[in-house]
Design a protein around this motif. Structure first.
Motif, PDB file in Angstrom:
ATOM      1  N   VAL A  60       3.666   5.490  -4.495  1.00  0.00           N
ATOM      2  CA  VAL A  60       2.261   5.769  -4.192  1.00  0.00           C
ATOM      3  C   VAL A  60       2.088   7.222  -3.757  1.00  0.00           C
ATOM      4  N   ASN A 109      -4.920   8.102  -9.102  1.00  0.00           N
ATOM      5  CA  ASN A 109      -5.538   7.276  -8.073  1.00  0.00           C
ATOM      6  C   ASN A 109      -6.994   6.998  -8.417  1.00  0.00           C
ATOM      7  N   PRO A 155      -2.454   0.810  -5.434  1.00  0.00           N
ATOM      8  CA  PRO A 155      -1.339   0.375  -4.575  1.00  0.00           C
ATOM      9  C   PRO A 155      -0.978  -1.104  -4.688  1.00  0.00           C
ATOM     10  N   VAL A 443      -2.847   4.670   3.945  1.00  0.00           N
ATOM     11  CA  VAL A 443      -2.391   3.681   2.955  1.00  0.00           C
ATOM     12  C   VAL A 443      -0.877   3.527   3.026  1.00  0.00           C
ATOM     13  N   LEU A 447       1.320   0.160   3.776  1.00  0.00           N
ATOM     14  CA  LEU A 447       2.404  -0.310   2.903  1.00  0.00           C
ATOM     15  C   LEU A 447       3.712  -0.459   3.680  1.00  0.00           C
ATOM     16  N   ALA A 500      -3.965  -3.252  -0.246  1.00  0.00           N
ATOM     17  CA  ALA A 500      -2.504  -3.219  -0.219  1.00  0.00           C
ATOM     18  C   ALA A 500      -1.958  -4.305   0.702  1.00  0.00           C
TER      19      ALA A 500
END
Length: 584
Positions: A60, A109, A155, A443, A447, A500
């Motif tokens: 990512v 993205n 993601p 983000v 994750l 995510a």
């Protein structure tokens, strides 16, 4: 159900509730869940931060850096402008922009893909008298659909690929998501082109009022000897009307404001609070002898950028004075745009709210750093470069090489994309500072924190226990029913929490369902990927929806009108495709 299983379920319920409430940032909620899991003995301390080094996180981050390089070439905007001649109606505009957005978001993205196309969409709206509300929500959804088709499109796909690695020892390939993602994207785009845009709200009433963003509130000073020097407020109002502007207030000592009488005569050095369209903030004001307080349109090397404030930004509820933007970042706040409310406060005193559009001025790298640190969503301005230009090639060649290496199996996707990102920086396609600013750190925190928590569902046997309980209560479902339910659950969760995190929670459940049914896990994991990427009902489910909220003039409850039929289309198209995969 054992105590560890009940504990992990309670912890996940708390995370979902925290994210859904909107009062806790998703990254903080995820990190708190990880630390709680360690404290409760669900995640071994030595593995607490293993998720931050997971291939999904590297993939990512590298994809975001590569996306920034492609963004700055301006090629996407140039293509959109070329394919949208004068007289374009909403149907063609959505077909062209939606197709470009979906195709682009498959490789960069999807937030970046949308931000690239918003300026082109708004130019079409102004030129052809189309309400922005008719285009922007369908365009947001189209870019989200495109992200479903490849590994790096969004993601959740990277998370699901990581889930497959745990189940089968190998992740999904780069284009494995296309088997279900492309049919859903094509069907969804057809719906948006033919019917979806007609359901989007256009509450500004007249198509003659097709403005892109609500007028900005700005501070100006009267230049000595300028046209405004000696004018009355009423006369200045009349002159500003040509630029869709008006005088809101006079600013006195201590930044106090008062509404002046129309007969008040202005003098050199007087400070005014104006409401004006973005296009009037340069030559329009200069012709009247007015200067922006922060001189946003002057100075070598300076740039002016528009950015949307999301709900989890550090700016929400605070003022520019409190954050000391100029001192801390070298960036000036020169305008605030807000739908549905006129503010008669100096810019330093205006409390920033979710959905506001800010006009920022500073050096490009300083603005990029501020946007990244404060979690703002940038509305990019078109800066088209010839496709064969040196700058464009330095961005596109590493990007294409990284994808080609991953697709051909020459290197794992994290390695190929990380190498391509490093090459982009080395070649000067993006600077190192811009590369770091391009990474969506919240983000990555979600994750890295949620992956060990999701693994705990497997190690404690929670996923299997939940599935066994569900099957014992409702009976063993046929694969089409199980696939449809997984997608529906993913859609429901992603509408109120980070997508995510949704994928991380749902991936172990998908694997458990597949094992219980004696079916291959791939179609069930893909169902989770599609569901987690289908946050079409609320503006908080996906950053894209919030990005268009201000420019489109939308309200919180508007999204389901277009999004609910789109979710039905996604389930109707994906279920038979994935069911066929489950039988092969």
């Amino acid at each position: 159900m054992t105590a560890p299983q009940a504990t992990i379920l309670g912890l996940l319920a708390a995370v979902i509730a925290a994210m859904a409430s909107g009062r806790v940032r998703p990254d903080l909620a995820a990190l708190a869940a990880l630390l709680a899991a360690v404290a409760l003995g669900l995640v071994p301390p030595g593995e607490a931060f293993a998720g931050f080094g997971a291939p999904a996180v590297v993939t990512v981050a590298a994809a975001l850096v590569l996306s920034r390089g492609v963004e700055e070439t301006g090629l996407v905007q140039a293509l959109a402008d070329r394919l949208l001649p004068s007289g374009t109606g909403p149907t063609r505009a959505i077909l062209v922009l939606g197709t470009i957005g979906a195709a682009t978001s498959a490789f960069i993205n999807n937030v970046a893909a949308l931000s690239l196309l918003i300026p082109a969409a708004l130019r079409v709206c102004r030129r052809d008298a189309i309400p922005p509300g008719a285009l922007l929500m369908p365009l947001s959804f189209a870019t989200m659909l495109g992200g479903m088709t490849t590994l790096i499109g969004t993601p959740p796909n990277v998370i699901v690929a990581q889930g497959r690695m745990g189940a089968l020892g190998a992740p999904f390939g780069f284009f494995d998501f296309a088997a279900a993602g492309v049919p859903v994207a094509v069907a969804g785009l057809a719906y948006l082109v033919l019917a979806g845009w007609r359901l989007a709200p256009r509450r500004r009433g007249s198509t003659e009022d097709a403005r892109d963003i609500a007028p900005y509130v700005v501070e100006v000073a009267v230049d000595p000897g300028g046209k405004a020097d000696g004018m009355t407020v009423a006369a200045l109002d009349e002159a500003l009307a040509e630029h869709d502007g008006q005088v809101l207030a006079l600013i006195g000592a201590g930044d106090r404001t008062r509404v002046p009488h129309g007969a008040t005569v202005l003098g050199a050095g007087d400070r005014l609070l104006l409401e004006a369209e973005a296009e009037a903030l340069g030559p329009g004001l200069g012709a009247l002898g007015l200067t922006l307080a922060e001189k946003a349109v002057q100075g070598a090397g300076l740039t002016v950028a528009e950015a949307v404030v999301p709900k989890d930004s550090r700016l929400v509820g605070r003022t520019a004075a409190e954050l000391r933007l100029r001192d801390a970042w070298g960036v000036n706040l020169v305008g605030v745009s807000r739908h549905g409310a006129t503010r008669r406060q100096s810019l330093a005193r205006i409390r920033i709210a979710e959905g506001d559009v800010l006009l920022l001025q500073g050096r490009e790298e300083a603005v990029a750093a501020l946007v990244g640190s404060l979690g703002l969503l940038l509305l990019l301005t078109p800066r088209s470069l010839p496709i064969g230009s040196d700058r464009a090639l330095r961005a596109i060649v590493p990007f294409a090489a990284g994808i080609a290496a991953a697709v051909a199996g020459l290197a794992p996707a994290p390695v190929a994309l990380a190498a391509a990102a490093a090459l982009s920086v080395a070649l000067g396609a993006v600077t190192a500072r811009t590369a770091y600013a391009a990474i969506d750190w919240p983000v990555l925190v979600v994750l890295g924190a949620m992956l060990p928590v999701a693994d705990a569902m497997e190690t404690t046997g929670t996923a299997s226990a939940v599935i066994d309980l569900a099957f014992a209560t409702a009976g063993t479902p046929a694969p089409p029913i199980a696939i449809g339910v997984l997608m529906l659950l993913g859609m429901t969760l992603s509408d109120v929490m980070n997508n995510a995190a949704t994928a991380a929670v749902m991936a172990p459940v998908a694997v458990g369902v597949a094992q219980a049914l004696g079916a291959p896990p791939d179609p069930f994991l893909l169902a989770v990927a599609i569901g987690a990427s289908s946050a079409f009902l609320t503006p908080i489910g996906h950053q894209n929806n919030l990005l268009v909220m201000g420019p489109g003039g939308y309200r919180f409850g508007d999204y389901w009108r277009v999004g609910l039929p789109l979710e039905a289309v996604a389930i109707a198209v994906a279920t038979p495709v994935l069911t066929l995969m489950a039988r092969t």
